[in-house]
Design a protein around this motif. Sequence first.
Motif, mmCIF file in Angstrom:
data_model
loop_
_atom_site.group_PDB
_atom_site.id
_atom_site.type_symbol
_atom_site.label_atom_id
_atom_site.label_comp_id
_atom_site.label_asym_id
_atom_site.label_seq_id
_atom_site.Cartn_x
_atom_site.Cartn_y
_atom_site.Cartn_z
ATOM 1 N N GLU A 310 0.828 -1.203 0.000
ATOM 2 C CA GLU A 310 0.000 0.000 0.000
ATOM 3 C C GLU A 310 0.866 1.259 0.000
ATOM 4 O OE1 GLU A 310 -4.154 -0.392 2.221
ATOM 5 O OE2 GLU A 310 -2.493 -0.938 3.520
ATOM 6 N N VAL A 311 1.870 1.250 0.865
ATOM 7 C CA VAL A 311 2.750 2.418 0.970
ATOM 8 C C VAL A 311 3.476 2.663 -0.351
ATOM 9 C CG1 VAL A 311 4.843 3.322 2.070
ATOM 10 C CG2 VAL A 311 3.040 2.280 3.471
ATOM 11 N N LEU A 312 3.977 1.595 -0.974
ATOM 12 C CA LEU A 312 4.679 1.734 -2.244
ATOM 13 C C LEU A 312 3.755 2.290 -3.323
ATOM 14 C CD1 LEU A 312 7.117 1.403 -4.077
ATOM 15 C CD2 LEU A 312 6.501 -1.019 -4.357
ATOM 16 N N LYS A 313 2.527 1.796 -3.377
ATOM 17 C CA LYS A 313 1.592 2.296 -4.382
ATOM 18 C C LYS A 313 1.338 3.789 -4.192
ATOM 19 C CE LYS A 313 -3.104 1.881 -6.201
ATOM 20 N NZ LYS A 313 -3.337 3.341 -6.099
ATOM 21 N N ASP A 317 2.147 6.978 -6.531
ATOM 22 C CA ASP A 317 1.099 7.919 -6.942
ATOM 23 C C ASP A 317 1.469 9.361 -6.626
ATOM 24 O OD1 ASP A 317 -0.455 5.869 -7.895
ATOM 25 O OD2 ASP A 317 -1.718 5.733 -6.115
ATOM 26 N N GLY A 318 2.633 9.548 -5.971
ATOM 27 C CA GLY A 318 3.114 10.892 -5.709
ATOM 28 C C GLY A 318 2.758 11.462 -4.348
ATOM 29 N N LEU A 319 2.222 10.659 -3.446
ATOM 30 C CA LEU A 319 1.843 11.165 -2.132
ATOM 31 C C LEU A 319 3.058 11.291 -1.223
ATOM 32 C CD1 LEU A 319 -0.924 10.188 -3.284
ATOM 33 C CD2 LEU A 319 -1.567 9.655 -0.915
ATOM 34 N N SER A 320 3.051 12.301 -0.381
ATOM 35 C CA SER A 320 4.113 12.485 0.604
ATOM 36 C C SER A 320 3.876 11.549 1.790
ATOM 37 C CB SER A 320 4.122 13.928 1.107
ATOM 38 O OG SER A 320 2.936 14.193 1.856
ATOM 39 N N ASN A 321 4.874 11.432 2.685
ATOM 40 C CA ASN A 321 4.702 10.600 3.873
ATOM 41 C C ASN A 321 3.510 11.049 4.706
ATOM 42 O OD1 ASN A 321 6.866 9.067 3.167
ATOM 43 N ND2 ASN A 321 8.224 9.745 4.802
ATOM 44 N N ALA A 322 3.354 12.354 4.857
ATOM 45 C CA ALA A 322 2.236 12.882 5.648
ATOM 46 C C ALA A 322 0.896 12.531 5.005
ATOM 47 C CB ALA A 322 2.369 14.398 5.803
ATOM 48 N N GLU A 323 0.840 12.624 3.680
ATOM 49 C CA GLU A 323 -0.408 12.295 2.976
ATOM 50 C C GLU A 323 -0.704 10.802 3.062
ATOM 51 O OE1 GLU A 323 -0.407 15.767 -0.469
ATOM 52 O OE2 GLU A 323 0.797 13.948 -0.753
ATOM 53 N N ILE A 324 0.351 9.982 2.974
ATOM 54 C CA ILE A 324 0.167 8.530 3.108
ATOM 55 C C ILE A 324 -0.321 8.201 4.513
ATOM 56 C CG2 ILE A 324 1.357 6.297 3.149
ATOM 57 C CD1 ILE A 324 3.234 7.405 0.973
ATOM 58 N N ALA A 326 -2.029 10.046 6.531
ATOM 59 C CA ALA A 326 -3.420 10.468 6.684
ATOM 60 C C ALA A 326 -4.373 9.503 5.992
ATOM 61 C CB ALA A 326 -3.599 11.882 6.130
ATOM 62 N N GLN A 327 -4.002 9.055 4.797
ATOM 63 C CA GLN A 327 -4.888 8.163 4.053
ATOM 64 C C GLN A 327 -5.004 6.798 4.704
ATOM 65 O OE1 GLN A 327 -4.919 8.533 -0.111
ATOM 66 N NE2 GLN A 327 -5.365 6.397 -0.531
ATOM 67 N N LEU A 328 -3.878 6.280 5.231
ATOM 68 C CA LEU A 328 -3.883 4.942 5.836
ATOM 69 C C LEU A 328 -4.185 4.991 7.328
ATOM 70 C CD1 LEU A 328 -0.785 3.297 4.089
ATOM 71 C CD2 LEU A 328 -3.197 3.209 3.431
ATOM 72 N N GLN A 329 -4.325 6.194 7.860
ATOM 73 C CA GLN A 329 -4.637 6.386 9.279
ATOM 74 C C GLN A 329 -3.568 5.762 10.178
ATOM 75 O OE1 GLN A 329 -8.674 5.000 9.892
ATOM 76 N NE2 GLN A 329 -9.543 6.733 8.816
ATOM 77 N N ILE A 330 -2.314 6.039 9.842
ATOM 78 C CA ILE A 330 -1.181 5.598 10.642
ATOM 79 C C ILE A 330 -0.268 6.799 10.865
ATOM 80 C CG2 ILE A 330 -1.262 3.181 9.897
ATOM 81 C CD1 ILE A 330 0.841 3.759 7.838
ATOM 82 N N SER A 331 0.744 6.661 11.710
ATOM 83 C CA SER A 331 1.621 7.792 12.021
ATOM 84 C C SER A 331 2.672 7.995 10.930
ATOM 85 C CB SER A 331 2.322 7.556 13.355
ATOM 86 O OG SER A 331 3.251 6.490 13.247
ATOM 87 N N ASP A 332 3.242 9.197 10.901
ATOM 88 C CA ASP A 332 4.331 9.481 9.959
ATOM 89 C C ASP A 332 5.509 8.536 10.197
ATOM 90 O OD1 ASP A 332 2.765 11.492 9.047
ATOM 91 O OD2 ASP A 332 4.096 13.144 9.582
ATOM 92 N N THR A 334 5.447 5.494 11.343
ATOM 93 C CA THR A 334 5.129 4.170 10.800
ATOM 94 C C THR A 334 5.308 4.141 9.295
ATOM 95 O OG1 THR A 334 3.556 3.760 12.595
ATOM 96 C CG2 THR A 334 3.337 2.394 10.625
ATOM 97 N N VAL A 335 4.923 5.233 8.618
ATOM 98 C CA VAL A 335 5.123 5.308 7.162
ATOM 99 C C VAL A 335 6.616 5.236 6.843
ATOM 100 C CG1 VAL A 335 4.877 6.748 5.107
ATOM 101 C CG2 VAL A 335 3.004 6.601 6.761
ATOM 102 N N ARG A 336 7.441 5.974 7.599
ATOM 103 C CA ARG A 336 8.886 5.955 7.354
ATOM 104 C C ARG A 336 9.464 4.559 7.556
ATOM 105 N NH1 ARG A 336 8.562 10.824 10.305
ATOM 106 N NH2 ARG A 336 9.443 9.824 12.174
ATOM 107 N N ASN A 337 8.974 3.865 8.577
ATOM 108 C CA ASN A 337 9.448 2.499 8.823
ATOM 109 C C ASN A 337 9.074 1.571 7.674
ATOM 110 O OD1 ASN A 337 10.544 3.235 11.274
ATOM 111 N ND2 ASN A 337 8.770 2.592 12.475
ATOM 112 N N HIS A 338 7.831 1.698 7.202
ATOM 113 C CA HIS A 338 7.401 0.865 6.073
ATOM 114 C C HIS A 338 8.221 1.200 4.822
ATOM 115 C CE1 HIS A 338 4.187 -1.242 7.985
ATOM 116 N NE2 HIS A 338 3.442 -0.180 8.200
ATOM 117 N N ALA A 339 8.463 2.487 4.589
ATOM 118 C CA ALA A 339 9.237 2.902 3.413
ATOM 119 C C ALA A 339 10.649 2.341 3.476
ATOM 120 C CB ALA A 339 9.273 4.422 3.318
ATOM 121 N N SER A 340 11.243 2.362 4.661
ATOM 122 C CA SER A 340 12.591 1.799 4.830
ATOM 123 C C SER A 340 12.610 0.320 4.513
ATOM 124 C CB SER A 340 13.077 2.050 6.261
ATOM 125 O OG SER A 340 14.357 1.487 6.464
ATOM 126 N N ASN A 341 11.581 -0.401 4.963
ATOM 127 C CA ASN A 341 11.486 -1.833 4.665
ATOM 128 C C ASN A 341 11.337 -2.074 3.166
ATOM 129 O OD1 ASN A 341 11.636 -2.501 7.382
ATOM 130 N ND2 ASN A 341 9.412 -2.596 7.654
#
Length: 365
Positions: A310-313, A317-324, A326-332, A334-341
């Motif tokens: 989901e994060v990769l998609k 699509d051009g979304l920033s970490n903050a936008e991701i 907000a859309q997935l209802q998780i913290s910034d 957590t998004v950074r951790n997923h992106a690192s993985n």
Amino acid sequence: MSRSTMKDASKLRQHVRYATASDGSRLAWAEAGQGPVLVKAANWLTHLEYEWQSPVWKHWLQFFSAHCRFVRYDERGNGMSAWNLGTLSIDQWTDDLETIIDAAQPEGPVTLMGISQGAAACIHYALRHPERVARLIFYGAYTHGALKRGAPDGEVKYQAMVELARVAWGADNPTFRQVFTSRFFPGGTHEQIQWFNDLCLKTTTGDIASRLFAARAQIDIPASALAAIRVPTLVLHGRGDEVVPIDEGRLIASTIPGAEFVELDSRNHILLEHEPAWERFKEAVLSFLQQTEQPAGDSAFAALSAREREVLKLMADGLSNAEIAAQLQISDKTVRNHASNVFDKLGVWSRAQAIVFARDHGFSS
């Protein structure tokens, strides 16, 4: 779903926890098994501990827990949840379902299963959070309560049942409770019927049962809501179901775009283990789950979890970490951790490289 996700059902154990509903009520929920998350919305009279070894529900729990991370909960007003009824509305039931899904913390979209009245909460949740629902499974489901079906003398008969539950639920003679039990599985054995009679006393009071019963009769979901569903849907219904007429199942299947319908040769509202319809039910559910799973695709993408995909998609699509976030209802964070993985698994060093890699390899979430 691959057989590698299947576990020995006899060795499974459940874990019961509590979550706090939107109005502060305690909701008891349980999970068992591993794999894709499947959440069963609450249905008529359950008890998380009591039904784990029951002759009525045990085969259901073992089947789903053997193939999924199976999450279920006791409806407010019965079982191990607080006996605080709240508003008894579809919105409240949907809020409670959302509370349980949030408590379970799935990595990605979940499969929702609605049995009988549970379908109403599943439908509303899928409309409220379409990005969080992978697929829907309905069994013995309805979108029009007993007082919304236009049946002759329906209101008189139903009100009589409501009053019977209120005044005779706790009577020593189980005949009164058996009025309800016999409708759920007319093909049941003496042991199964007795177990359900006992459940009625263990899980709630007559006053609460009558109010729950009355609230279900008022369910009235418009066709426009069903037509707005956009996830794969499987509808199964017993041909002779004595609690919910099969026309309700057919209506759901014919209104949700692309829904699959399976008619089962059974009179039971709760399928029993010994009947051939149970085997047909299992075959249809497993086939549906396998057909609607995301394809593995490139081996690099196959290593990603559902949430990482989901994060990769969204990155692509051009979304920033903050936008991701907000859309997935998780913290910034957590998004950074997923992106690192994602970077590690794809063998890239940056966000830009991950996006180019995904686009060049035809990635699809």
